[in-house]
Design an enzyme around this catalytic site. Structure first.
Site, PDB file in Angstrom:
ATOM      1  N   CYS A 265       6.280   6.184  -5.695  1.00 45.20           N
ATOM      2  CA  CYS A 265       6.133   7.174  -6.757  1.00 45.20           C
ATOM      3  C   CYS A 265       6.364   8.591  -6.265  1.00 45.20           C
ATOM      4  O   CYS A 265       6.878   9.434  -6.987  1.00 45.20           O
ATOM      5  CB  CYS A 265       4.748   7.052  -7.397  1.00 45.20           C
ATOM      6  SG  CYS A 265       3.397   7.669  -6.363  1.00 45.20           S
TER       7      CYS A 265
ATOM      8  N   CYS B 183      -1.775   1.749   0.366  1.00 45.95           N
ATOM      9  CA  CYS B 183      -2.369   2.300  -0.864  1.00 45.95           C
ATOM     10  C   CYS B 183      -3.320   1.303  -1.507  1.00 45.95           C
ATOM     11  O   CYS B 183      -4.409   1.668  -1.947  1.00 45.95           O
ATOM     12  CB  CYS B 183      -1.272   2.704  -1.841  1.00 45.95           C
ATOM     13  SG  CYS B 183      -1.914   3.394  -3.384  1.00 45.95           S
TER      14      CYS B 183
END
Length: 441
Positions: A224, A123
Site C-alpha cells: 500500500c 505487518c
C-alpha cells in the site's frame, strides 16, 4: 466523515461519527478489520447475518503526507459508506508509529543489507495480529473476536482440541495462509476468517446481491505504501542509490556498473543497455556493493536444494516438540514466496555443526546487522526459547531464486504448520555439480 466512537458511561459518544447508537447485547461481539475492500466488507456482512454484534475498525498505518500515493483516505470513505449500509458503528485506530518502527524501517533496513524483505508477513505479525488485537481486546473487554477478510480457515485440531489448525482457503489461488505464518498461534482462538470457505467470485456475488458499496471496487495489489509508483522509484526516495558493480558469477569479471542494482532481488533480471545477454541476479554483497549475475533465467547458479530458516513459528505444540527433539525428520510441503506453488521437502532441526559445513558457500553475515549472529549464539548455547526454532530444509527438487529475508511457509496437505525467515541457503546447483566432478568453481 470519520466513524470514531468511544464507549463512555454505557453509551456511544462520537466525534465525526455515523451516529448509530450503541446498545448492549447478549450476542457475541466481533470487531471486523475493514480495509475498504470487498473481502472485509463481505466478512462483516456474513457475521452480522449470523447474529453477531458487529462493529468495524479501520487502521491508519501510513502518514497523511503520503495519502496522494496511498489510498488511505479513499479506503476510509468506502468503510464509512459500508458501515452506513450495514448499519454498524466503526472506529479508526492509528498505528503510523508502530507501522513505521515495526514494518517499514525493517523493510528499508533489509534492502540496505541485501535481503528481500516481506512486509506483508511482518505487518500481519506486528500490526494486525498484535497491535490491533491488543487495542481491540484491551479497549473493550466485551469483544469476543477480531475478524478479518483473509482467505484462510481455522478449524479445531482433531489430535489436540486445545489447538487450532490454520488451513488453506477453498480458493487456492487467493489463499493467504502464507502471509499468516508468523501470527502467534494463541491469538487464533480469538480470530475469525469468515470468507475462507468461499471463492473470490462468490464473495463478489454476495456483495452484489446485498448491494454493498464495495461490491465492484477494484482489488488492491502490492504494497500500500508504494501505490502506483515503480518499485525502484519508491526505493530511491528512501535509500541511497549507489553505483553497484555487476560481476559475472562464472568468470568473476566486472560486467558493468549500474546505479541502485544492489536493491534487485535474487533471480531478477538485470537490464543493462548495450548488452545482448539476459542477465539475472545470483547473489548480492551489499557491504561491498556488488551483485553477481549469470546468463539465462534457468542457469543452475540460480537453483538450490537447501536453506536455513529461523525464528520459526509453529502452530501446534507437537511440531515444536519434534523439532526440539532434533533427531526427527518431517516430510511436508513448502512455499518460499507468495504465489509460488508448494513443493515437497523434508525438514529437521538445525544442528549447529551443519551451519557452516553445509551452508558455507553463502556468507549470511553480509546480510546481517549482528542480530542473526546473536540469535544463533544463544541457539548454540542451548537457549530453551530458541530450541526447535531454527530448521534446515531440503527440497526434493532444486528451487529457483531462494531469497534471504523472504519467509518460508510449511504445509501438511492443506494445513499450514508454521513458518520462519529464510536466513541462509545451501550450495547452488552449479557449485554442487562442480564439486561432484572434482572441478574447481
Amino acid at each position: 466523515m470519520l466513524g470514531v466512537f468511544h464507549r463512555w458511561r454505557g453509551r456511544l459518544c462520537s466525534k465525526h461519527t455515523n451516529r448509530r447508537k450503541f446498545f448492549s447485547t447478549s450476542s457475541p461481539r466481533v470487531a471486523v478489520a475493514l480495509s475498504g475492500g470487498v473481502d472485509s466488507s463481505v466478512a462483516a456482512l456474513l457475521l452480522k447475518k449470523q447474529g453477531y454484534d458487529v462493529y468495524g475498525i479501520f487502521m491508519k498505518n501510513w502518514s497523511e503526507e503520503e495519502e496522494s500515493i496511498c489510498t488511505g483516505q479513499d479506503d476510509l470513505s468506502q468503510v464509512d459508506q459500508l458501515c452506513r449500509h450495514l448499519n454498524i458503528p466503526y472506529r479508526v485506530v492509528e498505528f503510523q508509529k508502530e507501522y513505521w518502527n515495526e514494518v517499514f524501517q525493517p523493510f528499508l533496513s533489509g534492502y540496505e543489507r541485501g535481503m528481500t524483505p516481506n512486509p506483508d508477513v511482518v505487518c500481519n505479525r506486528e500490526i494486525k495480529f498484535r497491535a490491533l488485537t491488543n487495542n481491540v481486546f484491551s479497549r473493550d473487554p466485551s469483544v469476543d473476536y477480531l475478524a478479518t477478510g483473509h482467505y484462510a480457515q481455522l478449524v479445531p485440531d482433531l489430535e489436540d482440541p486445545r489447538e487450532l489448525e490454520l488451513r488453506c482457503a477453498v480458493d487456492r489461488k487467493k489463499d493467504q495462509t502464507y502471509f499468516l505464518v508468523q501470527v502467534d498461534p494463541q491469538m487464533l482462538f480469538r480470530i475469525k476468517f469468515p470468507i475462507g470457505h468461499l471463492t473470490k467470485d462468490r464473495v463478489r456475488q454476495i456483495a452484489s446481491e446485498n448491494g454493498l458499496p464495495t461490491a465492484k471496487r477494484r482489488e488492491s495489489m502490492g504494497l500500500c505504501f508504494i501505490g502506483k509508483r515503480k518499485f525502484d522509484q519508491f526505493l530511491a526516495e528512501y535509500l541511497f542509490q549507489p553505483e553497484t558493480e555487476v560481476v559475472s558469477s562464472e568468470t568473476g569479471k566486472l560486467v558493468a556498473r549500474k546505479r541502485g542494482a544492489i536493491y534487485l532481488t535474487i533471480g531478477q533480471k538485470v537490464c543493462i543497455g548495450g548488452l545482448a545477454a539476459k542477465l539475472y541476479v545470483v547473489d548480492k554483497d551489499a557491504r561491498n556493493n556488488k551483485i553477481y549475475v549469470c546468463e539465462g533465467r534457468r542457469h543452475p547458479l540460480l537453483y538450490r536444494r537447501m536453506l536455513v530458516a529461523y525464528q520459526m513459528n509453529w502452530f501446534t505444540e507437537r511440531t515444536v516438540e519434534k523439532m526440539r527433539n532434533g533427531s526427527e525428520e518431517i516430510r511436508c510441503w513448502a512455499k518460499i514466496r507468495h504465489g509460488k506453488e508448494m513443493v515437497e521437502c523434508k525438514i529437521r532441526s538445525l544442528r549447529v555443526d551443519r551451519w557452516n559445513t553445509c551452508f558455507n558457500d553463502n556468507n549470511s553475515e553480509r546480510y546481517s546487522d549482528g542480530s542473526v549472529e546473536k540469535w544463533f549464539q544463544e541457539y548454540e548455547n542451548g537457549d530453551s526459547g530458541k530450541q526447535g526454532r531454527a530448521i534446515e530444509v531440503e527440497f526434493n527438487d532444486p528451487q529457483r531464486a531462494i531469497s534471504i529475508g523472504q519467509f518460508l511457509g510449511l504445509y501438511s496437505e492443506n494445513r499450514c504448520i508454521g513458518g520462519g525467515m529464510i536466513i541462509k541457503v545451501g550450495k547452488n546447483e552449479w557449485t554442487r555439480a562442480c564439486s561432484d566432478k572434482g572441478v574447481p568453481n
